[in-house]
Design a protein around this motif. Sequence first.
Motif, PDB file in Angstrom:
ATOM      1  N   ARG A 139      -7.341  -5.781   2.201  1.00  0.00           N
ATOM      2  CA  ARG A 139      -7.692  -4.386   2.454  1.00  0.00           C
ATOM      3  C   ARG A 139      -8.340  -3.736   1.228  1.00  0.00           C
ATOM      4  O   ARG A 139      -9.337  -3.026   1.345  1.00  0.00           O
ATOM      5  CB  ARG A 139      -6.448  -3.596   2.877  1.00  0.00           C
ATOM      6  N   HIS A 173     -11.840  -5.006   0.710  1.00  0.00           N
ATOM      7  CA  HIS A 173     -12.778  -4.379   1.646  1.00  0.00           C
ATOM      8  C   HIS A 173     -13.152  -2.973   1.166  1.00  0.00           C
ATOM      9  O   HIS A 173     -14.328  -2.583   1.222  1.00  0.00           O
ATOM     10  CB  HIS A 173     -12.156  -4.307   3.036  1.00  0.00           C
ATOM     11  N   THR A 231     -13.706 -12.691  -3.406  1.00  0.00           N
ATOM     12  CA  THR A 231     -12.619 -12.001  -2.719  1.00  0.00           C
ATOM     13  C   THR A 231     -11.404 -11.820  -3.618  1.00  0.00           C
ATOM     14  O   THR A 231     -10.939 -12.772  -4.253  1.00  0.00           O
ATOM     15  CB  THR A 231     -12.196 -12.781  -1.460  1.00  0.00           C
TER      16      THR A 231
END
Length: 344
Positions: free
Chosen positions: A90, A93, A106
């Motif tokens: 989360r 993102h 990531t």
Amino acid sequence: MTGRTGLLRVVVLAGGVGGSKFSLGVRTALNRRADAEAAAPDPFTIVANTGDDLWLSGVRLQPDVDSIVYALAGVNDTVRGWGRAGDSERVNHELQQWGAGWPWFTLGDLDLGTHLARTGWLREGLTPTQVLERMSARWPLGARVLPMTDAEVDSIVTVSDSSASAGDLDGDIERPMHFQEWWTRHRAALRPLRFDNPGIGAAVAAPGVLDAIAQADVVLIAPSNPVVSIGPILAVPGIRAGLRATPARVVGVSPIIGGRVVRGMADVCLTAIGVETTAAAVAAHYGARSSEGLLDSWLIAEEDAASAAEIGRLGIRPVVAPLWMRDAATSAELAEAALRAAEF
């Protein structure tokens, strides 16, 4: 050390997924030896590569260090091979919505917690060694994990990149980038010209590293990438000399099986430094301790048994063993084979 069995003082040089799996195997093998003698094993020492460390979105990342710690703690993502099991993304993102960080790199939420804790401690004045000691206290790792150095010596790859041309330049141009950009974003597709760790010539080994090597019975070089995982460790002033001087047996495990890399793009790295992707060529790259190199013994896969004579001519004792680390059991069997190779 001929014929020696039982408990050993062991140092492992490691980085990446291969280094994490191998370290787990070493812990299991040493625990089995301790159980056989009804003794408590002394925690072995892992010297972890920090060449692929980086700053990203204001936090300090140590990918190889974290992979090793997570694996020993049993919280690693065994499917992806990196990061925490069951992690979410989360925050990653949200960072991308802000245009922050790298969209191709990531950061898991749990993983980010590690990076935030590390960065906070660093800003409070702790050294990377002290930070790692604090991190290691959270889980019973069964090993002492040390960074190769407390200095920031991030790996930089200089590539030949025709796509970087603005149209008014002829041919390829040289472009430096952080190792993680080359490895993760470009998947090593850009031809590397050289690998550097700026500042490493002025670095010193982290506290405890040289003492561990000097006092070891066995030093194991994990089947990690010889160029970007083991290479930076050996480039820290004092470590290569320490390996040559230690009374311990130095045993390496080939990262090449049947003429192919086990994982990742190590073959591209080897080609860039003029080393063939063979078990014998990597052994020659490390060299024999009898000839100013590092190795006493070199574990090669059954698929590469035909190269044993060539390795022997280098002054390195070849040991043929199954090298595939498919699970915890095979990783432990490989580690035990490496330990036995040191007892010859």
